[in-house]
Design a protein around this motif. Sequence first.
Motif, PDB file in Angstrom:
ATOM      1  N   GLN A  48      46.223  80.246  26.645  1.00 58.84           N
ATOM      2  CA  GLN A  48      47.009  80.834  27.749  1.00 58.84           C
ATOM      3  C   GLN A  48      46.292  82.032  28.368  1.00 58.84           C
ATOM      4  N   LEU A  49      45.007  82.188  28.018  1.00 55.82           N
ATOM      5  CA  LEU A  49      44.327  83.415  28.424  1.00 55.82           C
ATOM      6  C   LEU A  49      44.336  83.641  29.931  1.00 55.82           C
ATOM      7  N   ASP A  50      44.308  82.549  30.686  1.00 55.91           N
ATOM      8  CA  ASP A  50      44.262  82.676  32.141  1.00 55.91           C
ATOM      9  C   ASP A  50      45.648  82.639  32.764  1.00 55.91           C
ATOM     10  N   ALA A  51      46.671  82.410  31.945  1.00 58.58           N
ATOM     11  CA  ALA A  51      48.016  82.220  32.492  1.00 58.58           C
ATOM     12  C   ALA A  51      49.048  82.888  31.606  1.00 58.58           C
ATOM     13  N   SER A  52      49.003  84.200  31.583  1.00 56.00           N
ATOM     14  CA  SER A  52      50.010  84.934  30.850  1.00 56.00           C
ATOM     15  C   SER A  52      50.670  85.875  31.852  1.00 56.00           C
ATOM     16  N   PRO A  53      51.990  85.772  32.050  1.00 58.32           N
ATOM     17  CA  PRO A  53      52.602  86.490  33.167  1.00 58.32           C
ATOM     18  C   PRO A  53      52.441  88.012  33.077  1.00 58.32           C
ATOM     19  N   ARG A  54      52.261  88.613  34.238  1.00 60.43           N
ATOM     20  CA  ARG A  54      52.165  90.070  34.361  1.00 60.43           C
ATOM     21  C   ARG A  54      53.226  90.523  35.350  1.00 60.43           C
ATOM     22  N   GLU A  55      53.788  91.694  35.082  1.00 60.16           N
ATOM     23  CA  GLU A  55      54.611  92.313  36.129  1.00 60.16           C
ATOM     24  C   GLU A  55      53.733  93.316  36.862  1.00 60.16           C
ATOM     25  N   VAL A  94      40.447 101.681  42.717  1.00 65.49           N
ATOM     26  CA  VAL A  94      40.058 102.476  41.553  1.00 65.49           C
ATOM     27  C   VAL A  94      40.786 101.962  40.309  1.00 65.49           C
ATOM     28  N   GLU A  95      40.003 101.506  39.315  1.00 71.72           N
ATOM     29  CA  GLU A  95      40.571 101.177  38.003  1.00 71.72           C
ATOM     30  C   GLU A  95      40.532 102.430  37.137  1.00 71.72           C
ATOM     31  N   TRP A  96      41.522 102.607  36.277  1.00 70.64           N
ATOM     32  CA  TRP A  96      41.668 103.791  35.421  1.00 70.64           C
ATOM     33  C   TRP A  96      41.711 105.083  36.238  1.00 70.64           C
ATOM     34  N   ASP A 107      50.078  83.754  36.623  1.00 70.16           N
ATOM     35  CA  ASP A 107      48.706  83.519  36.151  1.00 70.16           C
ATOM     36  C   ASP A 107      47.735  84.357  36.987  1.00 70.16           C
ATOM     37  N   ALA A 108      46.466  84.294  36.587  1.00 68.42           N
ATOM     38  CA  ALA A 108      45.458  85.133  37.240  1.00 68.42           C
ATOM     39  C   ALA A 108      45.384  84.821  38.742  1.00 68.42           C
ATOM     40  N   GLU A 109      45.547  83.560  39.102  1.00 65.48           N
ATOM     41  CA  GLU A 109      45.445  83.184  40.512  1.00 65.48           C
ATOM     42  C   GLU A 109      46.576  83.817  41.326  1.00 65.48           C
ATOM     43  N   ASP A 148      46.633  98.597  31.054  1.00 64.30           N
ATOM     44  CA  ASP A 148      45.769  98.595  29.877  1.00 64.30           C
ATOM     45  C   ASP A 148      44.541  97.714  30.070  1.00 64.30           C
ATOM     46  N   LEU A 149      43.659  97.759  29.098  1.00 65.57           N
ATOM     47  CA  LEU A 149      42.486  96.871  29.077  1.00 65.57           C
ATOM     48  C   LEU A 149      42.956  95.424  29.204  1.00 65.57           C
ATOM     49  N   GLY A 150      42.356  94.678  30.105  1.00 63.97           N
ATOM     50  CA  GLY A 150      42.692  93.266  30.265  1.00 63.97           C
ATOM     51  C   GLY A 150      43.995  93.010  31.005  1.00 63.97           C
ATOM     52  N   ALA A 151      44.543  94.052  31.642  1.00 64.16           N
ATOM     53  CA  ALA A 151      45.848  93.890  32.305  1.00 64.16           C
ATOM     54  C   ALA A 151      45.766  93.057  33.577  1.00 64.16           C
ATOM     55  N   GLY A 152      44.599  93.003  34.209  1.00 65.86           N
ATOM     56  CA  GLY A 152      44.461  92.218  35.432  1.00 65.86           C
ATOM     57  C   GLY A 152      43.961  93.017  36.633  1.00 65.86           C
ATOM     58  N   LYS A 153      43.461  94.214  36.417  1.00 65.15           N
ATOM     59  CA  LYS A 153      43.036  95.077  37.525  1.00 65.15           C
ATOM     60  C   LYS A 153      41.841  94.487  38.281  1.00 65.15           C
ATOM     61  N   THR A 154      40.852  94.011  37.504  1.00 65.67           N
ATOM     62  CA  THR A 154      39.670  93.441  38.170  1.00 65.67           C
ATOM     63  C   THR A 154      40.020  92.117  38.849  1.00 65.67           C
TER      64      THR A 154
HETATM   65  N1  LIG Z   1      48.979  86.842  35.328  1.00 60.77           N
HETATM   66  C1  LIG Z   1      47.713  87.262  35.175  1.00 60.77           C
HETATM   67  N2  LIG Z   1      47.198  88.161  36.055  1.00 60.77           N
HETATM   68  C2  LIG Z   1      45.923  88.625  35.891  1.00 60.77           C
HETATM   69  N3  LIG Z   1      45.086  88.259  34.915  1.00 60.77           N
HETATM   70  C3  LIG Z   1      45.547  87.352  34.026  1.00 60.77           C
HETATM   71  C4  LIG Z   1      46.870  86.830  34.127  1.00 60.77           C
HETATM   72  N4  LIG Z   1      47.069  85.962  33.097  1.00 60.77           N
HETATM   73  C5  LIG Z   1      45.924  85.954  32.402  1.00 60.77           C
HETATM   74  N5  LIG Z   1      45.006  86.779  32.956  1.00 60.77           N
HETATM   75  C6  LIG Z   1      43.657  87.010  32.401  1.00 60.77           C
HETATM   76  O1  LIG Z   1      43.601  88.354  31.951  1.00 60.77           O
HETATM   77  C7  LIG Z   1      42.308  88.878  32.152  1.00 60.77           C
HETATM   78  C8  LIG Z   1      42.389  90.139  33.019  1.00 60.77           C
HETATM   79  O2  LIG Z   1      41.119  90.711  33.022  1.00 60.77           O
HETATM   80  P1  LIG Z   1      40.698  91.889  33.975  1.00 60.77           P
HETATM   81  O3  LIG Z   1      39.213  92.026  33.826  1.00 60.77           O
HETATM   82  O4  LIG Z   1      41.234  91.700  35.336  1.00 60.77           O
HETATM   83  O5  LIG Z   1      41.433  93.136  33.284  1.00 60.77           O
HETATM   84  P2  LIG Z   1      41.288  94.670  33.660  1.00 60.77           P
HETATM   85  O6  LIG Z   1      42.660  95.194  33.821  1.00 60.77           O
HETATM   86  O7  LIG Z   1      40.341  94.852  34.788  1.00 60.77           O
HETATM   87  O8  LIG Z   1      40.682  95.281  32.305  1.00 60.77           O
HETATM   88  P3  LIG Z   1      39.681  96.523  32.077  1.00 60.77           P
HETATM   89  O9  LIG Z   1      40.544  97.742  31.913  1.00 60.77           O
HETATM   90  O10 LIG Z   1      38.990  96.152  30.807  1.00 60.77           O
HETATM   91  O11 LIG Z   1      38.764  96.640  33.249  1.00 60.77           O
HETATM   92  C9  LIG Z   1      41.480  87.786  32.811  1.00 60.77           C
HETATM   93  O12 LIG Z   1      40.770  87.102  31.805  1.00 60.77           O
HETATM   94  C10 LIG Z   1      42.544  86.867  33.420  1.00 60.77           C
HETATM   95  O13 LIG Z   1      42.112  85.516  33.524  1.00 60.77           O
END
Ligand SMILES: Nc1ncnc2c1ncn2[C@@H]1O[C@H](COP(=O)(O)OP(=O)(O)OP(=O)(O)O)[C@@H](O)[C@H]1O
Length: 173
Positions: free
Chosen positions: A140-147, A110-112, A14-16, A40-46
């Motif tokens: 599940q928006l806040d809790a979707s697993p990432r590698e 640095v993102e991107w 999850d995000a935490e 990608d967009l929304g991958a978790g970088k921020t």
């Molecule tokens: N395992 C996870 N790790 C990180 N973020 C997660 C996870 N599961 C769900 N999320 C959600 O995914 C979103 C990630 O958003 P974030 O802004 O970090 O993406 P980003 O990679 O910075 O995108 P962008 O390229 O648009 O800047 C958040 O809403 C976060 O709560």
Amino acid sequence: MSTTPPPLRLTCDDAEATRGVGALVGRFAEPGATVLLQGDLGAGKTVFAQGVGRGLEAPTVVNSPTFVLVNEHLGGRLPMRHADLYRLDDLDQITELGLDQAAEGGILLVEWPERGQGALPDDCLHVHFSPLADDVSEDQLDASPRELVLTSNGRNAETLLSQLAQSLSPVSA
Ligand SMILES: Nc1ncnc2c1ncn2[C@@H]1O[C@H](COP(=O)(O)OP(=O)(O)OP(=O)(O)O)[C@@H](O)[C@H]1O
Ligand SMILES: [Mg+2]
């Protein structure tokens, strides 16, 4: 002679958990560290960058620098600069940001970074984010697993990656 540490592969449920890995980077990074966040967009970088801010004990809120290009967070253990190159496709514009110097004395995220090739420090830690599930439901928006796959380029990044691997490895009895 230093040996290149192997890639560090982590599953963050999850995000935490992703913030937790970022926080370790914030705790261990030496001045001059550069961390490139790829995915990608929304991958978790921020989200990861928020963890780095926490690990540095930076008092300011870390959010997306998409519209300001570079955010500076002062007042923590080291100054942190957080750039997002998503909206830039002109290498001259990116070069003008002076990112090759921006890590000096602090930590640069640095993102991107793929948009700024040639305008970034050579010695850097790469963090690559990919989703482990294709479809994510609303709840599940806040809790979707990432590698997360962390690799190093250069001596400072190698040292940082080794410290991260050590602190994340199970304690041997
Ligand atoms: N395992 C996870 N790790 C990180 N973020 C997660 C996870 N599961 C769900 N999320 C959600 O995914 C979103 C990630 O958003 P974030 O802004 O970090 O993406 P980003 O990679 O910075 O995108 P962008 O390229 O648009 O800047 C958040 O809403 C976060 O709560
Ligand atoms: Mg982002």
